[in-house]
Scaffold this motif. Structure first.
Motif, PDB file in Angstrom:
ATOM      1  N   SER A  32       0.191   0.597 -10.477  1.00 37.62           N
ATOM      2  CA  SER A  32       0.470   0.061  -9.148  1.00 37.62           C
ATOM      3  C   SER A  32       1.124  -1.311  -9.168  1.00 37.62           C
ATOM      4  O   SER A  32       1.904  -1.648  -8.280  1.00 37.62           O
ATOM      5  CB  SER A  32      -0.827  -0.005  -8.335  1.00 37.62           C
ATOM      6  OG  SER A  32      -1.790  -0.821  -8.983  1.00 37.62           O
ATOM      7  N   THR A 153      -9.428   2.630  -6.357  1.00 35.69           N
ATOM      8  CA  THR A 153      -9.004   1.635  -5.382  1.00 35.69           C
ATOM      9  C   THR A 153      -8.298   0.448  -6.030  1.00 35.69           C
ATOM     10  O   THR A 153      -7.566  -0.280  -5.359  1.00 35.69           O
ATOM     11  CB  THR A 153     -10.199   1.147  -4.544  1.00 35.69           C
ATOM     12  OG1 THR A 153     -11.199   0.646  -5.414  1.00 35.69           O
ATOM     13  CG2 THR A 153     -10.761   2.278  -3.726  1.00 35.69           C
ATOM     14  N   ILE A 154      -8.483   0.255  -7.350  1.00 35.44           N
ATOM     15  CA  ILE A 154      -7.773  -0.840  -8.025  1.00 35.44           C
ATOM     16  C   ILE A 154      -6.281  -0.585  -8.008  1.00 35.44           C
ATOM     17  O   ILE A 154      -5.469  -1.517  -8.071  1.00 35.44           O
ATOM     18  CB  ILE A 154      -8.278  -0.993  -9.482  1.00 35.44           C
ATOM     19  CG1 ILE A 154      -7.882  -2.360 -10.056  1.00 35.44           C
ATOM     20  CG2 ILE A 154      -7.736   0.112 -10.370  1.00 35.44           C
ATOM     21  CD1 ILE A 154      -8.569  -3.517  -9.426  1.00 35.44           C
ATOM     22  N   VAL A 156      -4.629   0.212  -5.566  1.00 35.88           N
ATOM     23  CA  VAL A 156      -4.063  -0.321  -4.336  1.00 35.88           C
ATOM     24  C   VAL A 156      -3.995  -1.841  -4.353  1.00 35.88           C
ATOM     25  O   VAL A 156      -3.095  -2.439  -3.774  1.00 35.88           O
ATOM     26  CB  VAL A 156      -4.888   0.167  -3.124  1.00 35.88           C
ATOM     27  CG1 VAL A 156      -4.244  -0.265  -1.825  1.00 35.88           C
ATOM     28  CG2 VAL A 156      -5.007   1.683  -3.167  1.00 35.88           C
ATOM     29  N   ILE A 157      -4.941  -2.486  -5.026  1.00 37.20           N
ATOM     30  CA  ILE A 157      -4.876  -3.942  -5.095  1.00 37.20           C
ATOM     31  C   ILE A 157      -3.797  -4.391  -6.072  1.00 37.20           C
ATOM     32  O   ILE A 157      -3.369  -5.554  -6.063  1.00 37.20           O
ATOM     33  CB  ILE A 157      -6.238  -4.554  -5.498  1.00 37.20           C
ATOM     34  CG1 ILE A 157      -6.300  -6.037  -5.133  1.00 37.20           C
ATOM     35  CG2 ILE A 157      -6.519  -4.337  -6.964  1.00 37.20           C
ATOM     36  CD1 ILE A 157      -7.642  -6.686  -5.392  1.00 37.20           C
ATOM     37  N   THR A 160      -0.807  -6.174  -4.491  1.00 39.53           N
ATOM     38  CA  THR A 160      -1.178  -7.512  -4.030  1.00 39.53           C
ATOM     39  C   THR A 160      -1.280  -8.479  -5.200  1.00 39.53           C
ATOM     40  O   THR A 160      -0.745  -9.602  -5.165  1.00 39.53           O
ATOM     41  CB  THR A 160      -2.521  -7.460  -3.280  1.00 39.53           C
ATOM     42  OG1 THR A 160      -2.435  -6.513  -2.213  1.00 39.53           O
ATOM     43  CG2 THR A 160      -2.874  -8.825  -2.706  1.00 39.53           C
ATOM     44  N   LEU A 312      -2.659  -4.914   1.199  1.00 44.29           N
ATOM     45  CA  LEU A 312      -4.046  -5.309   0.935  1.00 44.29           C
ATOM     46  C   LEU A 312      -5.051  -4.544   1.797  1.00 44.29           C
ATOM     47  O   LEU A 312      -6.122  -4.167   1.298  1.00 44.29           O
ATOM     48  CB  LEU A 312      -4.210  -6.811   1.143  1.00 44.29           C
ATOM     49  CG  LEU A 312      -5.554  -7.418   0.724  1.00 44.29           C
ATOM     50  CD1 LEU A 312      -5.817  -7.136  -0.761  1.00 44.29           C
ATOM     51  CD2 LEU A 312      -5.579  -8.919   0.995  1.00 44.29           C
ATOM     52  N   THR A 314      -5.016  -1.525   2.608  1.00 44.47           N
ATOM     53  CA  THR A 314      -5.241  -0.228   1.977  1.00 44.47           C
ATOM     54  C   THR A 314      -6.359  -0.347   0.955  1.00 44.47           C
ATOM     55  O   THR A 314      -7.256   0.503   0.874  1.00 44.47           O
ATOM     56  CB  THR A 314      -3.955   0.266   1.291  1.00 44.47           C
ATOM     57  OG1 THR A 314      -2.877   0.211   2.213  1.00 44.47           O
ATOM     58  CG2 THR A 314      -4.118   1.686   0.788  1.00 44.47           C
ATOM     59  N   PHE A 315      -6.312  -1.427   0.162  1.00 48.20           N
ATOM     60  CA  PHE A 315      -7.354  -1.678  -0.839  1.00 48.20           C
ATOM     61  C   PHE A 315      -8.697  -1.887  -0.158  1.00 48.20           C
ATOM     62  O   PHE A 315      -9.700  -1.281  -0.548  1.00 48.20           O
ATOM     63  CB  PHE A 315      -6.964  -2.902  -1.663  1.00 48.20           C
ATOM     64  CG  PHE A 315      -8.101  -3.540  -2.403  1.00 48.20           C
ATOM     65  CD1 PHE A 315      -8.687  -2.904  -3.482  1.00 48.20           C
ATOM     66  CD2 PHE A 315      -8.587  -4.778  -2.022  1.00 48.20           C
ATOM     67  CE1 PHE A 315      -9.734  -3.479  -4.168  1.00 48.20           C
ATOM     68  CE2 PHE A 315      -9.629  -5.366  -2.703  1.00 48.20           C
ATOM     69  CZ  PHE A 315     -10.212  -4.718  -3.778  1.00 48.20           C
ATOM     70  N   GLY A 369      -5.385   4.051   3.500  1.00 52.60           N
ATOM     71  CA  GLY A 369      -6.484   3.578   2.670  1.00 52.60           C
ATOM     72  C   GLY A 369      -7.684   4.506   2.726  1.00 52.60           C
ATOM     73  O   GLY A 369      -8.494   4.546   1.793  1.00 52.60           O
ATOM     74  N   GLN A 372      -7.589   6.984  -0.021  1.00 53.83           N
ATOM     75  CA  GLN A 372      -7.809   6.287  -1.292  1.00 53.83           C
ATOM     76  C   GLN A 372      -9.292   6.204  -1.616  1.00 53.83           C
ATOM     77  O   GLN A 372      -9.696   6.286  -2.777  1.00 53.83           O
ATOM     78  CB  GLN A 372      -7.219   4.876  -1.226  1.00 53.83           C
ATOM     79  CG  GLN A 372      -5.710   4.809  -1.284  1.00 53.83           C
ATOM     80  CD  GLN A 372      -5.159   5.151  -2.652  1.00 53.83           C
ATOM     81  OE1 GLN A 372      -5.853   5.025  -3.649  1.00 53.83           O
ATOM     82  NE2 GLN A 372      -3.918   5.583  -2.693  1.00 53.83           N
TER      83      GLN A 372
END
Length: 468
Positions: A32, A153-154, A156-157, A160, A312, A314-315, A369, A372
Motif C-alpha cells: 500500500s 487494515t495496515i 490502508v494506513i 498515509t 486515513l 479508510t484505515f 473502509g 477492509q
C-alpha cells in the motif's frame, strides 16, 4: 528454556504475537505504501504509468510464486528459519531501493521485497495452528482478530504513512522504512520464535519441484503480460498462460513433492470458492488503493501527503469495524455486508470528479473502509476452518497468492483505464469495473451454502477461543 516450553500450557503464548504481527505486516504495508509513491517515482525517472505499474506487479508476481513455496517450507521445517530469512531479504530490498539509480533497479528491489515478505503470514498461521493443538483451543478468535487487524487494515494506513514519509524524505523513504522493520523482525524472531522439530516421519526433508515452479511462474508471467496489454493482438499470451497452467496441473499431479499440490483442492470445493472470493475482494480493494490514489494526485491535484490523509478514514473505519466484529463468530454475515459495502462504495466513486469536494472523497474512504474491516478477516477465518490442518501453512500461502492475483488484476486495470492519464473518465471506467467485480463477489457469497457449516464450526469454538 525455549519460548514453547516457557509458555503456559493452557493458553496461547502471547509472546508470539509481536513477531507474528510484525512479520505479517511487511507485505501489506509495502503493497500500500507504494500507492502514493508511484507519481513521484514516475516524475523522478520520467516513466509513464504503464512502466511504474511494474513496481506493483513485480512485488505481487514474486510474492505469488514465493507464498506457496514458503508455505510448504514452513509446514516442513517450521516457521523460525523461514521467518528470519524473509526478514533479512526485506532489509536488503530496503537498502537496494534507497540507492536505486533507475527504475529497473527499483523494480528489482520490489522483486526481492516480494520474496522477503512471503514468510510472515504462513509462519503466523502455522504458529496459530500449532498453539491451538498445544492448548486444545480449537480456534483462537482473539489471536486471529489481532492478526487480521495488523495485516489487513495496515494496508490502508500505508498511503498515509507513505505520504508523510515522502514529505519528510522523498519517495526513497518509502523503501528505507523496511530497514528498521527488518531489524526488528530479526531480533524478535531470534528471541521468541520456537526452534521447531519436525514431528512426522520424513518431515524436514523436501525436494524442491523446480519444474513446477517454472511452469507456475510461466503461467503468472504470461497472464500478467496479457492483463497489462489486453487486446486481440495479445490473445496469444492468454493462450500461453492456459498451456502453462495445464502443464503445471499435470506436473503437480505426478510430482512426489509438487510445488503446489492441486490435490489440496480435491473434494474441497468450498475452499476453492474461498480462494475465488479472495481474488474478487482483493481486486476491488487494490483498484481503490492504487487507482483511486493515483487519481487523487493526478486528477484531483492533491499532494502525496494530502492523498494519504484522505485515505486515513479508510484505515480508521477498518480498524473500528474489525475491532467491533472480530470476536463475533458469524462469518457469512460479515462477507455479505462487506461485499455490499464494496458495491455502494464503487457507486459513490462514479460521482467523483476533479472538482469534487473533499467531503465526497472522505465518504468514499469511509464506505470502502467497512469491507477492509470485515472481508479480509472473514475470508481468513473461513480458510482456517476449511483447510486441511496438516496443510494450513500452504493453504494460507495459496490464499495470499490468489489475493495477489487480484492485486495484479487491479494494477493492470488501473494502467488500462488511466492509459491516457488519470482523468475523470478513466476513474469512472475503473469504478464500473470495480462495481461489477464487487457484485460478483456478493452473488457468490449469497449462494454459497458451505458458509453455514463454517458459521456452525466458528460458533462451536467461540466460547473456548475467548479464553485465549
Amino acid at each position: 528454556m525455549s519460548a514453547s516450553t516457557a509458555a503456559r500450557t493452557d493458553r496461547f503464548d502471547r509472546r508470539l504475537l509481536a513477531p507474528m504481527m510484525l512479520g505479517s505486516i511487511l507485505n501489506p504495508i509495502n503493497s500500500s505504501i507504494i500507492a502514493v509513491a508511484l507519481v513521484p517515482i514516475a516524475s523522478a525517472f520520467g516513466a509513464p504509468p504503464s512502466q511504474t505499474a511494474w513496481l506493483v506487479s513485480a512485488l505481487y508476481l514474486a510474492t505469488s510464486i514465493g507464498q506457496p513455496l514458503v508455505g510448504r517450507l514452513v509446514d516442513t521445517f517450521g516457521p523460525r528459519r523461514l521467518f528470519l530469512i524473509g526478514a533479512a531479504l526485506t532489509g536488503i530490498a530496503g537498502v537496494l531501493g534507497v540507492f536505486a539509480p533507475n527504475l529497473g533497479v527499483l523494480i528489482a528491489a520490489r522483486v526481492v521485497l516480494g520474496f522477503g515478505t512471503c514468510a510472515g503470514y504462513p509462519a503466523s498461521m502455522y504458529l496459530i495452528r500449532s498453539e491451538a493443538d498445544r492448548t486444545g483451543i480449537a480456534s483462537p478468535a482473539g489471536v486471529l482478530t489481532a492478526l487480521s487487524v495488523a495485516t489487513q487494515t495496515i494496508a490502508v494506513i500505508g498511503p498515509t504513512l507513505g505520504g508523510l514519509l515522502i514529505g519528510l524524505g522523498g519517495w526513497r523513504a518509502t523503501f528505507a522504512v523496511n530497514i528498521p522493520l527488518a531489524v526488528a523482525c530479526l531480533v524478535l524472531g531470534a528471541l521468541v520464535l520456537p526452534r521447531t522439530v519436525p514431528a512426522t516421519p520424513g518431515a524436514g526433508r523436501l525436494r524442491i519441484d523446480l519444474l513446477g515452479i517454472v511452469l507456475f511462474a510461466g503461467t503468472l508471467v504470461a497472464l500478467l503480460l496479457f492483463l497489462m496489454s489486453i487486446g486481440v493482438e495479445t490473445l496469444w499470451l492468454l493462450g500461453l498462460a492456459v498451456l502453462f497452467g495445464a502443464a503445471f496441473a499435470w506436473r503437480s499431479l505426478r510430482a512426489p513433492d509438487p510445488f503446489i499440490d492441486v490435490r489440496v483442492f480435491a473434494g474441497n470445493v468450498p475452499l476453492l470458492v474461498t480462494y475465488a472470493r479472495g481474488v474478487l475482494a482483493a481486486t476491488v480493494s487494490y483498484c481503490f488503493l492504487y487507482g483511486f490514489t493515483q487519481w487523487l494526485e493526478g486528477g484531483r491535484g492533491l499532494s502525496p501527503s494530502q492523498a494519504g490523509l484522505v485515505l486515513l478514514p479508510t484505515f480508521a473505519t477498518g480498524i473500528l469495524v474489525a475491532t467491533l466484529t472480530g470476536r463475533r463468530p458469524e462469518i457469512r454475515g460479515k462477507l455479505v455486508v462487506g461485499a455490499a459495502a464494496q458495491v455502494v462504495g464503487c457507486v459513490v466513486v462514479l460521482f467523483a470528479g476533479s472538482g469534487s469536494p473533499i467531503a465526497l472523497l472522505l465518504v468514499v474512504a469511509i464506505v470502502l473502509g467497512i469491507p477492509q474491516g470485515l472481508v479480509n478477516l472473514a475470508v481468513q477465518n473461513t480458510l482456517y476452518h476449511q483447510a486441511d490442518p496438516a496443510r494450513v501453512g500452504a493453504s494460507a500461502g495459496l490464499l495470499r497468492t490468489f489475493m495477489y492475483l487480484g492485486a495484479m488484476i487491479a494494477s493492470s486495470a488501473s494502467g488500462a483505464f488511466f492509459h491516457h492519464g488519470t482523468t475523470d473518465a478513466g476513474l469512472h471506467d475503473l469504478a464500473w469495473f470495480m462495481a461489477g467485480t464487487a457484485a460478483l463477489f456478493l452473488v457468490i457469497t449469497l449462494v454459497d451454502r458451505s458458509l453455514a457449516r463454517v458459521d456452525r464450526a466458528a460458533r462451536g469454538s467461540s466460547e473456548p477461543a475467548a479464553a485465549s
